[in-house]
Design an enzyme around this catalytic site. Structure first.
Site, PDB file in Angstrom:
ATOM      1  N   SER A 183      -6.311   7.586   2.936  1.00  0.00           N
ATOM      2  CA  SER A 183      -7.761   7.746   3.084  1.00  0.00           C
ATOM      3  C   SER A 183      -8.124   8.329   4.452  1.00  0.00           C
ATOM      4  CB  SER A 183      -8.465   6.404   2.867  1.00  0.00           C
ATOM      5  OG  SER A 183      -7.972   5.434   3.759  1.00  0.00           O
TER       6      SER A 183
ATOM      7  N   GLY B 176      -2.152   9.049   8.960  1.00  0.00           N
ATOM      8  CA  GLY B 176      -2.540   7.663   9.189  1.00  0.00           C
ATOM      9  C   GLY B 176      -1.322   6.760   9.274  1.00  0.00           C
TER      10      GLY B 176
ATOM     11  N   GLU C 210       6.355  12.239   4.255  1.00  0.00           N
ATOM     12  CA  GLU C 210       5.685  12.069   5.555  1.00  0.00           C
ATOM     13  C   GLU C 210       6.716  12.095   6.680  1.00  0.00           C
ATOM     14  OE1 GLU C 210       1.883   9.347   4.129  1.00  0.00           O
ATOM     15  OE2 GLU C 210       3.681   8.352   4.826  1.00  0.00           O
TER      16      GLU C 210
HETATM   17  C1  5RP Z   1       0.715   6.773   2.901  1.00  0.00           C
HETATM   18  C2  5RP Z   1       0.611   6.270   4.292  1.00  0.00           C
HETATM   19  C3  5RP Z   1      -0.754   6.140   4.868  1.00  0.00           C
HETATM   20  O1  5RP Z   1      -0.803   6.869   6.062  1.00  0.00           O
HETATM   21  C4  5RP Z   1      -1.039   4.701   5.149  1.00  0.00           C
HETATM   22  O2  5RP Z   1      -0.879   3.956   3.971  1.00  0.00           O
HETATM   23  C5  5RP Z   1      -2.465   4.511   5.696  1.00  0.00           C
HETATM   24  O3  5RP Z   1      -3.389   4.779   4.692  1.00  0.00           O
HETATM   25  P1  5RP Z   1      -4.944   4.758   4.937  1.00  0.00           P
HETATM   26  O4  5RP Z   1      -5.275   5.883   5.866  1.00  0.00           O
HETATM   27  O5  5RP Z   1      -5.530   4.928   3.559  1.00  0.00           O
HETATM   28  O6  5RP Z   1      -5.311   3.421   5.550  1.00  0.00           O
HETATM   29  O7  5RP Z   1       1.563   5.981   4.963  1.00  0.00           O
HETATM   30  O8  5RP Z   1       2.047   6.718   2.438  1.00  0.00           O
END
Ligand code: 5RP
Length: 222
Positions: free
Chosen positions: A34, A86, A107
């Site tokens: 998000s 994130g 990632e």
């Molecule tokens: C996805 C991730 C995201 O960066 C992590 O879950 C954070 O998500 P959000 O920005 O929705 O809080 O690692 O695999």
């Protein structure tokens, strides 16, 4: 401020941070989740000032393309100046837990290639010791039980994430109650289990900069 407002604030701060460095041939690495989605939405305002992006997930690729930002295969890209993503948790050394959205492997690959990894997160993600958030591990499906048993030997409680298949066709095991006081050591131990693709500890390649959204404004760490 709500959590979403904090996420938007850091997403905007990340765009402001990279904007002066963007050139017509720049490729931006883009994370998943998000907070990364808010980043994509702000980045789209600059889409004519850089060449395109490498996405860390199919969902991110779809969002980028929806904004008209060209998405490139990582293998066709010579260099990535910035990767913006994130996190589920960060400690003071900017070692992270990631993978809540199951995109951890791609990632980690894009973060490995990027010269600068900018992490964007709201203040709820900052912790003293990593591990309150269950640590995601991407696993080849046939190795699920074996990997689970090995995780128990390392002191963790493995929980199969039901109904989730990663973009790479694998499964996720979330590790609860793991002692992650030595993140690099645990990252390596988990990756040494046969059948593990990778795990969501970003300690060997931590973030270079954390933009943390707080009620007093966006803090830059370090
Ligand atoms: C996805 C991730 C995201 O960066 C992590 O879950 C954070 O998500 P959000 O920005 O929705 O809080 O690692 O695999």
């Amino acid at each position: 401020m709500t959590q979403d407002e904090l996420k938007k604030a850091v997403a905007k701060a990340a765009v402001d941070y990279i904007a002066p460095h963007l050139q017509s041939d720049s490729i931006v690495g883009v994370g998943t989740g998000s907070t990364a989605n808010f980043f994509i939405d702000y980045l789209a305002e600059l889409k004519n000032e850089f060449e395109g992006a490498v996405a860390s997930s199919e969902a991110t690729a779809d969002r980028l393309k929806g904004h008209g930002i060209p998405v490139y295969d990582l293998n066709s890209v010579a260099e990535i100046e910035f990767y913006v993503d994130g996190a589920d948790e960060s400690n003071e050394r900017l070692e992270l837990i990631k993978g809540g959205g199951a995109a951890l492997t791609r990632e980690k690959i894009v973060a490995a290639v990027a010269k600068t990894f900018v992490c964007i997160a709201d203040e709820s993600k900052m912790v003293g010791v990593l591990g309150n958030f269950p640590l995601p591990v991407e696993v080849i499906p046939m190795a699920r039980s074996h990997v689970g048993r090995e995780i128990v030997k390392l002191g963790g409680d493995p929980v199969y994430r039901e109904g989730v298949v990663t973009d790479n066709g694998n499964i996720i095991i979330d590790v609860h109650n793991m002692d992650i006081s030595r993140p690099i050591h645990i990252e390596e131990q988990l990756n040494n289990i046969v059948g593990v693709v990778t795990n969501g500890l970003f300690a060997r390649r931590a973030a270079d900069l954390l933009l943390l959204g707080t009620k007093d404004g966006v803090k830059s760490i370090p």
